[in-house]
Design a protein around this motif. Sequence first.
Motif, PDB file in Angstrom:
ATOM      1  N   ARG A   1       0.823  -1.207   0.000  1.00  0.00           N
ATOM      2  CA  ARG A   1       0.000   0.000   0.000  1.00  0.00           C
ATOM      3  C   ARG A   1       0.860   1.261   0.000  1.00  0.00           C
ATOM      4  O   ARG A   1       0.600   2.214  -0.725  1.00  0.00           O
ATOM      5  CB  ARG A   1      -0.916   0.017   1.225  1.00  0.00           C
TER       6      ARG A   1
ATOM      7  N   ILE B   1       2.369   1.858  -3.397  1.00  0.00           N
ATOM      8  CA  ILE B   1       1.354   2.367  -4.325  1.00  0.00           C
ATOM      9  C   ILE B   1       1.108   3.854  -4.086  1.00  0.00           C
ATOM     10  O   ILE B   1       1.057   4.663  -5.016  1.00  0.00           O
ATOM     11  CB  ILE B   1       0.034   1.563  -4.184  1.00  0.00           C
TER      12      ILE B   1
ATOM     13  N   GLN C   1      -0.784   0.881  -8.957  1.00  0.00           N
ATOM     14  CA  GLN C   1      -0.982  -0.520  -8.542  1.00  0.00           C
ATOM     15  C   GLN C   1      -0.223  -1.477  -9.441  1.00  0.00           C
ATOM     16  O   GLN C   1       0.431  -2.407  -8.978  1.00  0.00           O
ATOM     17  CB  GLN C   1      -2.468  -0.875  -8.605  1.00  0.00           C
TER      18      GLN C   1
END
Length: 206
Positions: free
Chosen positions: A8, A11, A26
């Motif tokens: 996360r 990203i 992503q």
Amino acid sequence: MNLPRSLRSLIESFEKLPGIGPKTAQRLAFYLLHVPQEQLEEFGEALANLKKNTVLCSIFYNVAEKDPCPVCSDQNRDKSVICVVEQPLDVLALEKTGSFKGLYHVLHGAISPLNNIGPDELYIEQLLDRLTPRVSPITEIILATNPNMEGEATAMYIRKEISNLKSQISNLPRVTRLGQGLPTGADLEYADEVTLSRALEGRREY
Ligand SMILES: [Zn+2]
């Protein structure tokens, strides 16, 4: 289900880059999951050292490994001509043509009211400072900002500021603009070497 925290955060980091949306961020992050650890570490190291091992040249604000940069310390350059560009990559493009032997000045952007970039956000003041000994050693300023709206606005602003120096400098440099051959709306860094050389030769009084 939540993505693992490290994925996360990667990203989110990618999303902060220009031109990269959530989908691309992503895709890049998941792609990197398949890259060998060793390559990932090289990538990480390059990122970590990016700013540590580069400086801005204190004369024309080029990105270099040392200050003064190789262009400024080259005794064979013509110190009476300054070519004003928006980005360090433009310097690289012009150097590749081999047809410019003067010095540069990198503005690090262009005037763009829509993006809240005014003259104060650019290295314009520093350019004017290079001209201000009473008898300026500079005889020509080539405005090589991009031939689009922002680049034109920037060129116009600089030309006006230079003519405002009239009372301080006895020999104002001539101001020229890159000549024809460059498509309107284009970016200098993407122009091929022949087009750029021609544009340099065909520069006109501005
Ligand atoms: Zn330099």
